[in-house]
Design an enzyme around this catalytic site. Sequence first.
Site, PDB file in Angstrom:
ATOM      1  N   LYS A 141       0.823  -1.228   0.000  1.00  0.00           N
ATOM      2  CA  LYS A 141       0.000   0.000   0.000  1.00  0.00           C
ATOM      3  C   LYS A 141       0.849   1.267   0.000  1.00  0.00           C
ATOM      4  CE  LYS A 141      -4.032  -2.249   1.737  1.00  0.00           C
ATOM      5  NZ  LYS A 141      -5.021  -2.466   2.749  1.00  0.00           N
ATOM      6  N   ASP A 179     -10.568   1.422   1.955  1.00  0.00           N
ATOM      7  CA  ASP A 179     -10.550   0.571   3.155  1.00  0.00           C
ATOM      8  C   ASP A 179     -11.264   1.247   4.327  1.00  0.00           C
ATOM      9  OD1 ASP A 179      -9.091  -1.630   2.259  1.00  0.00           O
ATOM     10  OD2 ASP A 179      -7.158  -0.692   2.730  1.00  0.00           O
TER      11      ASP A 179
HETATM   12  P1  NDP Z   1       0.813  -3.544   7.373  1.00  0.00           P
HETATM   13  O1  NDP Z   1       1.862  -4.464   6.825  1.00  0.00           O
HETATM   14  O2  NDP Z   1       0.804  -2.130   6.928  1.00  0.00           O
HETATM   15  O3  NDP Z   1       0.910  -3.527   8.990  1.00  0.00           O
HETATM   16  C1  NDP Z   1       1.023  -4.710   9.703  1.00  0.00           C
HETATM   17  C2  NDP Z   1       0.810  -4.436  11.203  1.00  0.00           C
HETATM   18  O4  NDP Z   1       0.700  -5.714  11.833  1.00  0.00           O
HETATM   19  C3  NDP Z   1       1.936  -3.698  11.889  1.00  0.00           C
HETATM   20  O5  NDP Z   1       1.390  -2.865  12.893  1.00  0.00           O
HETATM   21  C4  NDP Z   1       2.769  -4.826  12.529  1.00  0.00           C
HETATM   22  O6  NDP Z   1       3.455  -4.436  13.701  1.00  0.00           O
HETATM   23  C5  NDP Z   1       1.653  -5.775  12.906  1.00  0.00           C
HETATM   24  N1  NDP Z   1       2.056  -7.181  12.977  1.00  0.00           N
HETATM   25  C6  NDP Z   1       2.461  -7.998  11.965  1.00  0.00           C
HETATM   26  N2  NDP Z   1       2.697  -9.240  12.423  1.00  0.00           N
HETATM   27  C7  NDP Z   1       2.426  -9.219  13.760  1.00  0.00           C
HETATM   28  C8  NDP Z   1       2.480 -10.191  14.794  1.00  0.00           C
HETATM   29  N3  NDP Z   1       2.869 -11.465  14.533  1.00  0.00           N
HETATM   30  N4  NDP Z   1       2.131  -9.824  16.039  1.00  0.00           N
HETATM   31  C9  NDP Z   1       1.740  -8.565  16.301  1.00  0.00           C
HETATM   32  N5  NDP Z   1       1.679  -7.574  15.368  1.00  0.00           N
HETATM   33  C10 NDP Z   1       2.014  -7.904  14.108  1.00  0.00           C
HETATM   34  O7  NDP Z   1      -0.574  -4.290   7.078  1.00  0.00           O
HETATM   35  P2  NDP Z   1      -1.977  -3.689   6.625  1.00  0.00           P
HETATM   36  O8  NDP Z   1      -2.380  -2.594   7.552  1.00  0.00           O
HETATM   37  O9  NDP Z   1      -1.966  -3.408   5.178  1.00  0.00           O
HETATM   38  O10 NDP Z   1      -2.956  -4.977   6.826  1.00  0.00           O
HETATM   39  C11 NDP Z   1      -3.169  -5.530   8.107  1.00  0.00           C
HETATM   40  C12 NDP Z   1      -4.161  -6.700   8.004  1.00  0.00           C
HETATM   41  O11 NDP Z   1      -5.431  -6.230   7.583  1.00  0.00           O
HETATM   42  C13 NDP Z   1      -3.768  -7.785   7.016  1.00  0.00           C
HETATM   43  O12 NDP Z   1      -4.015  -9.041   7.623  1.00  0.00           O
HETATM   44  C14 NDP Z   1      -4.718  -7.578   5.854  1.00  0.00           C
HETATM   45  O13 NDP Z   1      -4.997  -8.783   5.173  1.00  0.00           O
HETATM   46  C15 NDP Z   1      -5.969  -7.062   6.571  1.00  0.00           C
HETATM   47  N6  NDP Z   1      -6.854  -6.234   5.715  1.00  0.00           N
HETATM   48  C16 NDP Z   1      -8.144  -6.636   5.493  1.00  0.00           C
HETATM   49  C17 NDP Z   1      -9.015  -5.869   4.732  1.00  0.00           C
HETATM   50  C18 NDP Z   1     -10.412  -6.306   4.466  1.00  0.00           C
HETATM   51  O14 NDP Z   1     -11.050  -5.775   3.561  1.00  0.00           O
HETATM   52  N7  NDP Z   1     -10.960  -7.218   5.223  1.00  0.00           N
HETATM   53  C19 NDP Z   1      -8.570  -4.597   4.117  1.00  0.00           C
HETATM   54  C20 NDP Z   1      -7.198  -4.238   4.466  1.00  0.00           C
HETATM   55  C21 NDP Z   1      -6.389  -5.041   5.217  1.00  0.00           C
HETATM   56  P3  NDP Z   1       4.964  -3.777  13.669  1.00  0.00           P
HETATM   57  O15 NDP Z   1       4.778  -2.300  13.454  1.00  0.00           O
HETATM   58  O16 NDP Z   1       5.503  -4.089  15.010  1.00  0.00           O
HETATM   59  O17 NDP Z   1       5.701  -4.441  12.550  1.00  0.00           O
END
Ligand code: NDP
Length: 264
Positions: free
Chosen positions: A63, A99
């Site tokens: 994104k 979103d």
């Molecule tokens: P990003 O990659 O931008 O952000 C990921 C976030 O998740 C960060 O805050 C990261 O923390 C945290 N994270 C990742 N792994 C872990 C873990 N094992 N434990 C704790 N925290 C973790 O992702 P997005 O914001 O783009 O997407 C997030 C989720 O939302 C995805 O699963 C995506 O599929 C879902 N989604 C669903 C949508 C829908 O329409 N239903 C639309 C958009 C997204 P840190 O900063 O510490 O790395």
Amino acid sequence: MKKFAIFGNPVEHSKSPNMHNNAFKKLGFDGEYFKIHLEDGSKLKETFLSQGLSGANITVPHKEEALKASDYLDDFAKKVGAVNTLVLKNDKLYGYNTDAPGFLKSIEKFRDIKTILILGAGGTVQSTSSILKDAGYEVSILNRSAPRLEKFIEHGFECFTFDNFKPKSFDLIVNMTSAGLKDENLPAPKELLDSVLPNAKAAIDIIYGKDTPFLKLAKSYNLPTADGSEMLIQQGVLAFDYFTEHQFDLNLVEEFMREGLFDS
Ligand code: NDP
């Protein structure tokens, strides 16, 4: 025929093609929508153009690249710095965010929600926290690490890491991390979740089509829960509206997208 795609990594699980293709077919729009697995996000724009696409959705982890790839940003996408929808117009890429309005619509069914704890601080949280705040919700953000929280602190959100979290009562707890997407991880330590879930009125995991460890834990407290299907549908309806230049009744688009998601 106009071509559309969803870019992601992973993207194999995506149901967006089922939703968009069903709506194209039922509405008689000459379009096709497919998946593109993209390893290197910096190749987003060139792949979009070389595939001859008219529009695209962008999912994890591209994104931010979608934001960079946009020649023009609509006001909301600019404000929140996150793009999940690209549309080609006059050889220029326009970036939108569907979103956040999709998520806002998806929580309408939960009543009496005032305070929300969001788990995660990535691209989706950037857009949804802003729209929720503007809609009058009190939003707190909990992330496993500190760096991504800085911009939320600047914007006046109450923020915590696992280390300095202070348990209190929240009406709605939302997993917006990718924990549980490809693995079986909880988005935060279990003790921490156990300190907030019993007092909540509902819990949502925006991952869809999977009973994630977070949803299972919330259900163990008998909370009303939802996965990300409703958000997926609502963000898809808005993207479809951009792709087809606002020519269809959105109630019908929603009906056909829902059918495409659940009947596939
Ligand atoms: P990003 O990659 O931008 O952000 C990921 C976030 O998740 C960060 O805050 C990261 O923390 C945290 N994270 C990742 N792994 C872990 C873990 N094992 N434990 C704790 N925290 C973790 O992702 P997005 O914001 O783009 O997407 C997030 C989720 O939302 C995805 O699963 C995506 O599929 C879902 N989604 C669903 C949508 C829908 O329409 N239903 C639309 C958009 C997204 P840190 O900063 O510490 O790395």
